[in-house]
Write a protein that holds these residues in place. Structure first.
Motif, PDB file in Angstrom:
ATOM      1  N   ALA A  30       0.793  -1.345  -0.157  1.00  0.00           N
ATOM      2  CA  ALA A  30       0.027  -0.076   0.079  1.00  0.00           C
ATOM      3  C   ALA A  30       0.870   1.135  -0.134  1.00  0.00           C
ATOM      4  O   ALA A  30       1.029   2.140   0.819  1.00  0.00           O
ATOM      5  N   GLY A  31       1.411   1.561  -1.149  1.00  0.00           N
ATOM      6  CA  GLY A  31       2.408   2.435  -1.196  1.00  0.00           C
ATOM      7  C   GLY A  31       3.550   2.043  -2.030  1.00  0.00           C
ATOM      8  O   GLY A  31       3.695   0.864  -1.999  1.00  0.00           O
ATOM      9  N   THR A  32       4.416   3.082  -2.694  1.00  0.00           N
ATOM     10  CA  THR A  32       5.614   2.636  -3.510  1.00  0.00           C
ATOM     11  C   THR A  32       6.763   3.561  -3.342  1.00  0.00           C
ATOM     12  O   THR A  32       6.461   4.853  -2.652  1.00  0.00           O
ATOM     13  N   VAL A  33       7.832   3.010  -3.543  1.00  0.00           N
ATOM     14  CA  VAL A  33       9.241   4.244  -3.966  1.00  0.00           C
ATOM     15  C   VAL A  33       9.266   4.130  -5.260  1.00  0.00           C
ATOM     16  O   VAL A  33       9.367   3.266  -6.011  1.00  0.00           O
ATOM     17  N   ARG A  34       8.952   5.280  -6.223  1.00  0.00           N
ATOM     18  CA  ARG A  34       9.189   5.398  -7.373  1.00  0.00           C
ATOM     19  C   ARG A  34      10.553   5.772  -7.888  1.00  0.00           C
ATOM     20  O   ARG A  34      11.124   6.679  -7.206  1.00  0.00           O
ATOM     21  N   TYR A  35      10.992   5.325  -8.941  1.00  0.00           N
ATOM     22  CA  TYR A  35      12.364   5.692  -9.481  1.00  0.00           C
ATOM     23  C   TYR A  35      12.668   5.730 -11.067  1.00  0.00           C
ATOM     24  O   TYR A  35      11.386   5.077 -11.516  1.00  0.00           O
ATOM     25  N   ARG A  36      13.446   6.295 -11.339  1.00  0.00           N
ATOM     26  CA  ARG A  36      13.822   6.418 -12.762  1.00  0.00           C
ATOM     27  C   ARG A  36      15.172   6.720 -12.847  1.00  0.00           C
ATOM     28  O   ARG A  36      15.892   7.343 -12.168  1.00  0.00           O
ATOM     29  N   GLN A  37      15.685   6.174 -14.094  1.00  0.00           N
ATOM     30  CA  GLN A  37      17.133   6.434 -14.242  1.00  0.00           C
ATOM     31  C   GLN A  37      17.412   7.784 -15.177  1.00  0.00           C
ATOM     32  O   GLN A  37      16.879   7.893 -15.884  1.00  0.00           O
ATOM     33  N   ILE A  38      18.459   8.251 -14.592  1.00  0.00           N
ATOM     34  CA  ILE A  38      18.909   9.599 -15.217  1.00  0.00           C
ATOM     35  C   ILE A  38      20.134   9.261 -16.242  1.00  0.00           C
ATOM     36  O   ILE A  38      21.043   8.758 -15.462  1.00  0.00           O
ATOM     37  N   ASP A  39      20.054   9.141 -17.397  1.00  0.00           N
ATOM     38  CA  ASP A  39      21.120   8.892 -18.343  1.00  0.00           C
ATOM     39  C   ASP A  39      20.819   9.825 -19.560  1.00  0.00           C
ATOM     40  O   ASP A  39      19.852   9.747 -20.240  1.00  0.00           O
ATOM     41  N   ALA A  40      21.694  10.408 -20.130  1.00  0.00           N
ATOM     42  CA  ALA A  40      21.676  11.185 -21.263  1.00  0.00           C
ATOM     43  C   ALA A  40      21.300  10.483 -22.536  1.00  0.00           C
ATOM     44  O   ALA A  40      20.805  11.161 -23.299  1.00  0.00           O
ATOM     45  N   ALA A  77      -0.255   6.228   2.834  1.00  0.00           N
ATOM     46  CA  ALA A  77      -1.032   6.911   4.092  1.00  0.00           C
ATOM     47  C   ALA A  77       0.074   7.650   4.641  1.00  0.00           C
ATOM     48  O   ALA A  77       0.023   7.793   5.820  1.00  0.00           O
ATOM     49  N   PHE A  78       0.686   8.590   3.820  1.00  0.00           N
ATOM     50  CA  PHE A  78       1.778   9.360   4.497  1.00  0.00           C
ATOM     51  C   PHE A  78       2.114  10.741   3.840  1.00  0.00           C
ATOM     52  O   PHE A  78       1.792  10.745   2.689  1.00  0.00           O
ATOM     53  N   LYS A  79       2.685  11.599   4.295  1.00  0.00           N
ATOM     54  CA  LYS A  79       3.092  12.926   3.546  1.00  0.00           C
ATOM     55  C   LYS A  79       4.751  12.649   3.512  1.00  0.00           C
ATOM     56  O   LYS A  79       5.451  12.478   4.485  1.00  0.00           O
ATOM     57  N   TYR A  80       5.081  13.045   2.550  1.00  0.00           N
ATOM     58  CA  TYR A  80       6.829  13.145   2.126  1.00  0.00           C
ATOM     59  C   TYR A  80       6.972  14.828   2.127  1.00  0.00           C
ATOM     60  O   TYR A  80       6.643  15.320   1.151  1.00  0.00           O
ATOM     61  N   PRO A  81       7.291  15.124   3.130  1.00  0.00           N
ATOM     62  CA  PRO A  81       7.394  16.657   3.429  1.00  0.00           C
ATOM     63  C   PRO A  81       8.781  17.307   2.421  1.00  0.00           C
ATOM     64  O   PRO A  81       8.514  18.570   1.989  1.00  0.00           O
ATOM     65  N   PHE A 108      13.924   7.291   3.873  1.00  0.00           N
ATOM     66  CA  PHE A 108      13.203   8.520   3.725  1.00  0.00           C
ATOM     67  C   PHE A 108      12.366   8.819   5.020  1.00  0.00           C
ATOM     68  O   PHE A 108      11.717   7.852   5.691  1.00  0.00           O
ATOM     69  N   LYS A 109      12.321  10.179   5.235  1.00  0.00           N
ATOM     70  CA  LYS A 109      11.539  10.644   6.520  1.00  0.00           C
ATOM     71  C   LYS A 109      10.201  11.022   6.047  1.00  0.00           C
ATOM     72  O   LYS A 109       9.997  12.074   5.239  1.00  0.00           O
ATOM     73  N   VAL A 110       9.154  10.495   6.296  1.00  0.00           N
ATOM     74  CA  VAL A 110       7.824  10.573   5.951  1.00  0.00           C
ATOM     75  C   VAL A 110       6.871  11.080   7.472  1.00  0.00           C
ATOM     76  O   VAL A 110       7.504  10.513   8.259  1.00  0.00           O
ATOM     77  N   ILE A 111       5.727  11.427   7.025  1.00  0.00           N
ATOM     78  CA  ILE A 111       4.849  11.785   8.236  1.00  0.00           C
ATOM     79  C   ILE A 111       3.491  10.985   7.895  1.00  0.00           C
ATOM     80  O   ILE A 111       2.764  11.261   6.988  1.00  0.00           O
ATOM     81  N   PRO A 112       3.118  10.191   8.902  1.00  0.00           N
ATOM     82  CA  PRO A 112       1.768   9.246   8.651  1.00  0.00           C
ATOM     83  C   PRO A 112       0.624  10.410   8.949  1.00  0.00           C
ATOM     84  O   PRO A 112       0.795  11.196   9.717  1.00  0.00           O
ATOM     85  N   TYR A 113      -0.336  10.079   8.283  1.00  0.00           N
ATOM     86  CA  TYR A 113      -1.526  11.061   8.504  1.00  0.00           C
ATOM     87  C   TYR A 113      -2.122  10.849   9.939  1.00  0.00           C
ATOM     88  O   TYR A 113      -2.251  11.956  10.683  1.00  0.00           O
ATOM     89  N   TYR A 114      -2.016   9.648  10.652  1.00  0.00           N
ATOM     90  CA  TYR A 114      -2.335   9.233  12.024  1.00  0.00           C
ATOM     91  C   TYR A 114      -1.691   8.301  12.526  1.00  0.00           C
ATOM     92  O   TYR A 114      -1.036   7.567  11.887  1.00  0.00           O
ATOM     93  N   VAL A 118      -7.070  10.078   1.021  1.00  0.00           N
ATOM     94  CA  VAL A 118      -6.272   8.950   0.611  1.00  0.00           C
ATOM     95  C   VAL A 118      -6.880   7.733   0.819  1.00  0.00           C
ATOM     96  O   VAL A 118      -7.284   7.501   2.012  1.00  0.00           O
ATOM     97  N   GLY A 119      -6.986   6.913   0.076  1.00  0.00           N
ATOM     98  CA  GLY A 119      -7.797   5.547   0.403  1.00  0.00           C
ATOM     99  C   GLY A 119      -6.860   4.536   0.875  1.00  0.00           C
ATOM    100  O   GLY A 119      -6.840   3.393   0.370  1.00  0.00           O
ATOM    101  N   ARG A 120      -6.035   4.916   1.891  1.00  0.00           N
ATOM    102  CA  ARG A 120      -5.070   4.002   2.502  1.00  0.00           C
ATOM    103  C   ARG A 120      -5.266   4.254   3.894  1.00  0.00           C
ATOM    104  O   ARG A 120      -5.549   5.285   4.446  1.00  0.00           O
ATOM    105  N   TYR A 121      -4.793   3.169   4.677  1.00  0.00           N
ATOM    106  CA  TYR A 121      -5.111   2.973   6.056  1.00  0.00           C
ATOM    107  C   TYR A 121      -3.784   3.352   6.726  1.00  0.00           C
ATOM    108  O   TYR A 121      -2.652   2.711   6.328  1.00  0.00           O
ATOM    109  N   ASN A 122      -3.379   3.938   8.005  1.00  0.00           N
ATOM    110  CA  ASN A 122      -2.667   3.850   8.922  1.00  0.00           C
ATOM    111  C   ASN A 122      -3.261   3.041   9.863  1.00  0.00           C
ATOM    112  O   ASN A 122      -4.440   2.788  10.388  1.00  0.00           O
TER     113      ASN A 122
END
Length: 264
Positions: A55-65, A101-105, A124-130, A250-254
């Motif tokens: 219920a959440g992800t870490v999204r990534y992409r490669q940086i290459d010219a 179910a969090f904010k990424y400040p 990563f430091k994030v903040i759960p809603y509750y 957000v349709g996710r639970y803490n």
């Protein structure tokens, strides 16, 4: 004539063999031999998050010219907020946590250099809603029908806009417990969970302030008793319990931590 044709064919066969030989991989990239691992941490408390698996992800992409239009990929989060991915090519990537179910400040993605034969580590430091704390009464009895959650829901200091929509109470046979994996409730094949909507009613304990139902619901210790234990389809025994809350946006639970308790 047959001898001449055979001699002429031999150089062609030799060239084909060289082109297909495993020892001549001139046109192939090296196999991916890098990766990343890390965890989402509560920025205000330093604790691990309590999430549902995936219920959440870490999204990534490669940086290459060489690739001006990079594609985004997602690493799913585990229930404690950790994540990992291997078999990645070495290079520079951006990573950002999302869809949970969090904010990424910080908002901005983090640039990470993945090196060959190494697993990079990034938290990563994030903040759960509750945040939820909960317990089950020690004298819980199926016959007495008194299985009761005692719980407190606290709104994070950084959560100034997301409103509490519902509270869910769960019981199941296994430690992995969320709104999709609970017990064997016998009525209509439903899973063992009960949903409460924060609102002012005569039966709310303690009463919620009608002018601000959400503010009245959080920061106060409350109780919820399972209406009829027999409806769970579970005999007396040891089970797992949990409380979850969901926001309007957000349709996710803490969740609270999973509670192990014995029902007599």
């Amino acid at each position: 004539m047959r001898t001449i044709k055979l001699i002429l064919a031999l150089p062609v066969v030799a060239l084909l063999y060289i082109g297909c030989s495993k020892d001549h991989n001139y046109d192939n990239y090296d196999a991916p031999n890098s990766g990343i691992s890390g965890k989402l941490i509560d920025a205000e408390t330093g604790d691990s998050l309590e999430l549902r698996l995936n219920a959440g992800t870490v999204r990534y992409r490669q940086i290459d010219a060489r690739y001006p239009a990079p594609v985004d990929y997602d690493i799913p989060l585990r229930s404690n907020g950790s994540f990992s991915a291997t078999n990645m090519f070495a290079g520079t990537y951006t990573f950002v946590p999302r869809d949970g179910a969090f904010k990424y400040p910080d908002v901005n993605p983090v640039n990470v250099e993945l090196r060959p034969n190494e697993i990079a580590s990034v938290n990563f430091k994030v903040i759960p809603y509750y945040r939820i704390s909960a317990s089950i009464n020690s004298n819980a009895s199926a016959a007495a029908n008194n299985v009761t959650f005692t719980y407190t829901i606290n709104k994070s200091a950084a959560n100034t806009t997301d409103i509490l929509q519902e509270v869910i109470f769960m019981v199941g046979k296994y430690a992995r417990l969320d709104e999709t994996v609970s017990g064997e409730r016998s009525q209509a094949g439903l899973i063992n969970n009960w949903i409460v909507t924060p609102r002012a009613t005569a039966t709310t304990t303690p009463p919620i302030l009608p002018a601000d139902p959400v503010a009245g619901f959080t920061g106060v210790q409350r109780t919820f008793t399972i209406p009829l234990w027999a409806d769970t389809g579970l005999p007396p025994g040891t089970y797992y319990f949990r409380v979850g809350v969901r926001t309007v946006a957000v349709g996710r639970y803490n969740y609270s931590k999973v509670i192990k308790a014995t029902i007599n």
